[in-house]
Design a protein around this motif. Structure first.
Motif, PDB file in Angstrom:
ATOM      1  N   SER A 135       0.826  -1.209   0.000  1.00 15.77           N
ATOM      2  CA  SER A 135       0.000   0.000   0.000  1.00 15.77           C
ATOM      3  C   SER A 135       0.856   1.253   0.000  1.00 15.77           C
ATOM      4  O   SER A 135       0.607   2.204  -0.738  1.00 15.77           O
TER       5      SER A 135
ATOM      6  N   ILE B 177       3.826   1.580  -1.117  1.00 13.78           N
ATOM      7  CA  ILE B 177       4.456   1.757  -2.433  1.00 13.78           C
ATOM      8  C   ILE B 177       3.436   2.250  -3.446  1.00 13.78           C
ATOM      9  O   ILE B 177       3.700   3.166  -4.218  1.00 13.78           O
ATOM     10  N   PHE B 178       2.258   1.646  -3.423  1.00 11.42           N
ATOM     11  CA  PHE B 178       1.218   2.065  -4.371  1.00 11.42           C
ATOM     12  C   PHE B 178       0.864   3.532  -4.196  1.00 11.42           C
ATOM     13  O   PHE B 178       0.539   4.224  -5.162  1.00 11.42           O
TER      14      PHE B 178
ATOM     15  N   LYS C  24       2.678   5.896  -3.794  1.00  7.17           N
ATOM     16  CA  LYS C  24       3.617   6.777  -4.513  1.00  7.17           C
ATOM     17  C   LYS C  24       3.417   6.726  -6.028  1.00  7.17           C
ATOM     18  O   LYS C  24       4.004   7.525  -6.766  1.00  7.17           O
ATOM     19  N   MET C  25       2.648   5.738  -6.487  1.00  5.40           N
ATOM     20  CA  MET C  25       2.474   5.588  -7.936  1.00  5.40           C
ATOM     21  C   MET C  25       1.335   6.465  -8.417  1.00  5.40           C
ATOM     22  O   MET C  25       0.184   6.241  -8.045  1.00  5.40           O
TER      23      MET C  25
END
Lengths: 128, 128, 128, 128
Positions: D117, D119-120, D122-123
């Motif tokens: 989550s 990491i996501f 930041k996308m």
DNA sequence: GTGGTCTAGACCACC
DNA sequence: GTGGTCTAGACCACA
């Protein structure tokens, strides 16, 4: 006649342009004696540099596909070659490579010939 | 198998190399499982740089024509795909251009088909 | 446990071997204390060099996945780590790259999480 | 965008470069249509050879992440594919290995999902 | 000014 | 032994 260029292709723009005009001539979209757009106009339409169009026209002229008249601009050349001649060795070589690739991809001869027929059907270029 | 490169051609050396190997596979000069020369060997024989051969091999590998086994070097890939009947659109496009050029050069359909037959006769690649 | 190696992969054989054993441990196909095949036997089964298997085992040992006892050969290590620790930064980095690629491929977070759940369901490794 | 290479890593420089650019695209540091540095420029900045950068760009181009326009250099490709929901099998395989390793390291599913989550979050890459 | 190609020569990982 | 990677420096085609 619609010309579409792929800006990210590995084939140079002037060559793409040349190819599409050659196909246009063969399919009759561009008829013998028909006037091509001026270099400037075509470059504008396609959003590319005039030098690029210039190069394509020069190549087409050199290959005998078009004639360039200073007064009337570029025109499709009137066919002069007799029918049933042999293709240039260059073309035969390209054809060999294509057939090799098709063979490995699993296309058999009858299928290949069928596709050729389809393409030929679109070619309405008439020889003298 | 004899490979000849044209140093003055506009097609890059690594691509000429790739093309000739593809043709070699299709004509059966290079049989499935057959080992290709090592990059060094081939580079030496052709008088070109190893990186150029390397690039050709990498391309052939990426396209699925050959397989590179860390233990034994490069080998012709064993055909796996069943006859898929339809060529890639890329090939069809190239074929259209060739036929267009042939048409304008005065090659009619029957002559063209005859030449295709001749070329197909040399292709002994067999699918699984 | 079935191990399949891709001889033409870009990932070295020993690394493929290591990866599959790690997965085998996590999925419970290889249980703690379970004995791995001898280097020679595994090499024979897979048709590869003993050095390659040796390297994989050495790597697994160094990473703490297995222990090598001179008398009894290689065994899966008994878990010692407490649960809920944080992953190594190395793993987090790899995960970031994977998520980046998935995002660009059009996989949204919920789909990604679902796939993770599926994979986790297969992991029956139990901590102490 | 900051790019840092580890000269002593086992992953080749061109691949590190590729990875970081992919992450940059996914995180929105590099926006669609944004121009990448020229190969020379980037090579200079990173203190590596132009061919290395070239190779990374060629790889990114081949994978569809960027587009190379002869006129303006390399650009981030505009997303075209609609959300395709499923990741490539290649990615799924990598994910399995990562999860296996994480499991053995003592990371449980909820912790793992939490990290995903993060990491996501930041996308910011958006599909069409 | 851009990327693409090629060279000569080097070092490394893998097997 | 193999292919893979990297360098430094060069030249060329394209636009």
């Amino acid at each position: 006649m619609v010309i579409t260029l792929q800006l990210d292709s590995s084939t140079p723009l002037y060559e793409q342009l040349r190819n599409q005009i050659v196909i246009g001539i063969a399919t009759g979209e561009l008829k013998p004696e028909e006037k091509l757009p001026t270099v400037r106009q075509l470059a504008d339409d396609l959003g590319i540099n005039t030098m690029t169009v210039n190069k394509a026209y020069a190549l087409l002229k050199q290959e005998g596909y078009i004639v360039i008249d200073r007064r009337h601009g570029a025109k499709v050349r009137i066919p002069t070659l007799p029918a049933s001649s042999d293709p240039s060795p260059q073309i035969e070589e390209q054809l060999q490579l294509i057939i090799a690739q098709a063979t490995i991809q699993g296309v058999d001869q009858s299928r290949f010939q069928a596709i050729c027929s389809q393409i030929f059907a679109k070619m309405v270029y008439r020889l003298p």
